[in-house]
Motif scaffolding. Sequence first.
Motif, PDB file in Angstrom:
ATOM      1  N   ALA A 195      -4.314   0.226  -2.636  1.00  0.00           N
ATOM      2  CA  ALA A 195      -3.973   1.624  -2.368  1.00  0.00           C
ATOM      3  C   ALA A 195      -4.232   2.496  -3.592  1.00  0.00           C
ATOM      4  O   ALA A 195      -4.686   3.636  -3.457  1.00  0.00           O
ATOM      5  CB  ALA A 195      -2.515   1.736  -1.944  1.00  0.00           C
ATOM      6  N   VAL A 221       0.270   4.088  -3.148  1.00  0.00           N
ATOM      7  CA  VAL A 221      -0.048   5.510  -2.993  1.00  0.00           C
ATOM      8  C   VAL A 221       0.947   6.359  -3.769  1.00  0.00           C
ATOM      9  O   VAL A 221       0.568   7.299  -4.479  1.00  0.00           O
ATOM     10  CB  VAL A 221      -0.060   5.902  -1.495  1.00  0.00           C
ATOM     11  N   GLN A 233       0.821  -1.211   0.000  1.00  0.00           N
ATOM     12  CA  GLN A 233       0.000   0.000   0.000  1.00  0.00           C
ATOM     13  C   GLN A 233       0.855   1.260   0.000  1.00  0.00           C
ATOM     14  O   GLN A 233       0.493   2.255  -0.629  1.00  0.00           O
ATOM     15  CB  GLN A 233      -0.968  -0.019   1.176  1.00  0.00           C
ATOM     16  N   GLU A 280       0.406   8.897  -7.264  1.00  0.00           N
ATOM     17  CA  GLU A 280       0.895  10.279  -7.345  1.00  0.00           C
ATOM     18  C   GLU A 280       1.783  10.469  -8.569  1.00  0.00           C
ATOM     19  O   GLU A 280       1.628  11.421  -9.328  1.00  0.00           O
ATOM     20  CB  GLU A 280       1.668  10.640  -6.078  1.00  0.00           C
ATOM     21  N   ASN A 302      -8.098   2.912  -3.719  1.00  0.00           N
ATOM     22  CA  ASN A 302      -8.587   3.719  -2.603  1.00  0.00           C
ATOM     23  C   ASN A 302      -8.172   5.179  -2.735  1.00  0.00           C
ATOM     24  O   ASN A 302      -8.967   6.077  -2.464  1.00  0.00           O
ATOM     25  CB  ASN A 302      -8.109   3.152  -1.265  1.00  0.00           C
ATOM     26  N   SER A 303      -6.945   5.439  -3.154  1.00  0.00           N
ATOM     27  CA  SER A 303      -6.481   6.825  -3.236  1.00  0.00           C
ATOM     28  C   SER A 303      -7.005   7.555  -4.470  1.00  0.00           C
ATOM     29  O   SER A 303      -6.874   8.770  -4.557  1.00  0.00           O
ATOM     30  CB  SER A 303      -4.950   6.886  -3.176  1.00  0.00           C
ATOM     31  N   THR A 304      -7.616   6.841  -5.394  1.00  0.00           N
ATOM     32  CA  THR A 304      -8.227   7.504  -6.544  1.00  0.00           C
ATOM     33  C   THR A 304      -9.742   7.612  -6.389  1.00  0.00           C
ATOM     34  O   THR A 304     -10.442   7.984  -7.337  1.00  0.00           O
ATOM     35  CB  THR A 304      -7.895   6.771  -7.863  1.00  0.00           C
TER      36      THR A 304
END
Length: 194
Positions: A155, A69, A65, A73, A158-160
């Motif tokens: 990750a 992330v 994870q 980025e 989830n982060s998008t």
Amino acid sequence: MRTALRNFLSPTKLVLRCGGISLSRGKSEVSGTAFALLFAEMVQYSHNRVQSVADLHQKLSELGQHVGVRMVELLFVRERNYKRETKLLSILLFVKGTLWKSLFGKEADKLDRATDDERTYYLIEKEPLVNRFVSVPRDKSSINCAAFVAGIIEATLNSTGFPAKVTALWHMGTAFMIKFDDTVLVRDRQLEGR
């Protein structure tokens, strides 16, 4: 001299330099031997600190994870010029294609949707790179080091803005079972209705 100083202090370049990661394409390949050594050490380190196979999978997923992330980025800045995906199928194709190519040099083998549950998708990789470098004892044959990659995928999703739980399973090689939250499907239906 002034031009060089102005270029050095330009807001875009300053942010990119201070961000801690190089956004230039540069050399994108890592030595297979170096990766094998590093990953085997990560697995051994994690294995020595857990009590069960499930705990090991969880620990590897957590390590993945952190990578996921950072990959989001980097890839959305480098490949997409800060444009994020809004549709479910688009983000799945991003994971299968762009993310997989940047990590492993090729697309994932297959993407399937479960027939019995519309929230579940399977990303299939016949021979994940992370499983090549770790020899598993016979008494612990259920260990699947691809849990690390499952953490990267989780990750990323989830982060998008696509909350999901990702699990690595042994099936036709390794299948990453992606189970999306109900809110993702509701939002996707609303976007299709526009």
